[in-house]
Motif scaffolding. Structure first.
Motif, PDB file in Angstrom:
ATOM      1  N   PRO A 153      38.059 -78.892  10.512  1.00  0.00           N
ATOM      2  CA  PRO A 153      39.452 -78.943  10.066  1.00  0.00           C
ATOM      3  C   PRO A 153      39.571 -79.570   8.680  1.00  0.00           C
ATOM      4  O   PRO A 153      38.771 -80.422   8.287  1.00  0.00           O
ATOM      5  CB  PRO A 153      40.136 -79.816  11.122  1.00  0.00           C
ATOM      6  N   VAL A 154      40.581 -79.129   7.949  1.00  0.00           N
ATOM      7  CA  VAL A 154      40.834 -79.641   6.607  1.00  0.00           C
ATOM      8  C   VAL A 154      41.649 -80.928   6.745  1.00  0.00           C
ATOM      9  O   VAL A 154      42.707 -80.919   7.380  1.00  0.00           O
ATOM     10  CB  VAL A 154      41.607 -78.603   5.766  1.00  0.00           C
ATOM     11  N   PRO A 155      41.191 -82.036   6.174  1.00  0.00           N
ATOM     12  CA  PRO A 155      41.955 -83.278   6.296  1.00  0.00           C
ATOM     13  C   PRO A 155      43.262 -83.195   5.505  1.00  0.00           C
ATOM     14  O   PRO A 155      43.324 -82.499   4.491  1.00  0.00           O
ATOM     15  CB  PRO A 155      41.015 -84.342   5.722  1.00  0.00           C
ATOM     16  N   PRO A 156      44.305 -83.891   5.954  1.00  0.00           N
ATOM     17  CA  PRO A 156      45.576 -83.846   5.229  1.00  0.00           C
ATOM     18  C   PRO A 156      45.455 -84.512   3.865  1.00  0.00           C
ATOM     19  O   PRO A 156      44.702 -85.476   3.684  1.00  0.00           O
ATOM     20  CB  PRO A 156      46.533 -84.615   6.133  1.00  0.00           C
ATOM     21  N   THR A 157      46.210 -84.002   2.916  1.00  0.00           N
ATOM     22  CA  THR A 157      46.202 -84.566   1.570  1.00  0.00           C
ATOM     23  C   THR A 157      47.072 -85.820   1.539  1.00  0.00           C
ATOM     24  O   THR A 157      47.852 -86.081   2.464  1.00  0.00           O
ATOM     25  CB  THR A 157      46.746 -83.555   0.552  1.00  0.00           C
ATOM     26  N   ALA A 158      46.954 -86.577   0.471  1.00  0.00           N
ATOM     27  CA  ALA A 158      47.771 -87.778   0.310  1.00  0.00           C
ATOM     28  C   ALA A 158      49.257 -87.405   0.262  1.00  0.00           C
ATOM     29  O   ALA A 158      50.110 -88.128   0.781  1.00  0.00           O
ATOM     30  CB  ALA A 158      47.367 -88.533  -0.954  1.00  0.00           C
TER      31      ALA A 158
END
Length: 72
Positions: free
Chosen positions: A36-41
């Protein structure tokens, strides 16, 4: 037409058997095989703002509602 005929021991409904006939054409649901792609800031900041602005309230009928948080 034996395509939709129930086989012995098959407990699927007629609708499920009918729907499954489309699997060879449309295939199963797409499943991501990569991590999964981690959430951005930016996403995390937006989530924090939303959680600070709104709250989930459960009404007397049992349904959940999202309402603006009051500053008491």
């Amino acid at each position: 037409m034996g395509l939709f005929r129930r086989r012995p021991g098959d407990d699927r409904t007629w609708g499920m058997r009918f729907t499954e006939t489309f699997l060879p054409i449309f295939g199963p649901a797409s499943i991501r095989r990569t991590p999964p792609v981690p959430p951005t800031a930016e996403d995390l900041a937006r989530e924090a703002r939303l959680r600070g602005t709104y709250e989930r309230v459960t009404g007397p009928d049992g349904h959940s509602y999202v309402v603006e948080r009051r500053d008491d």
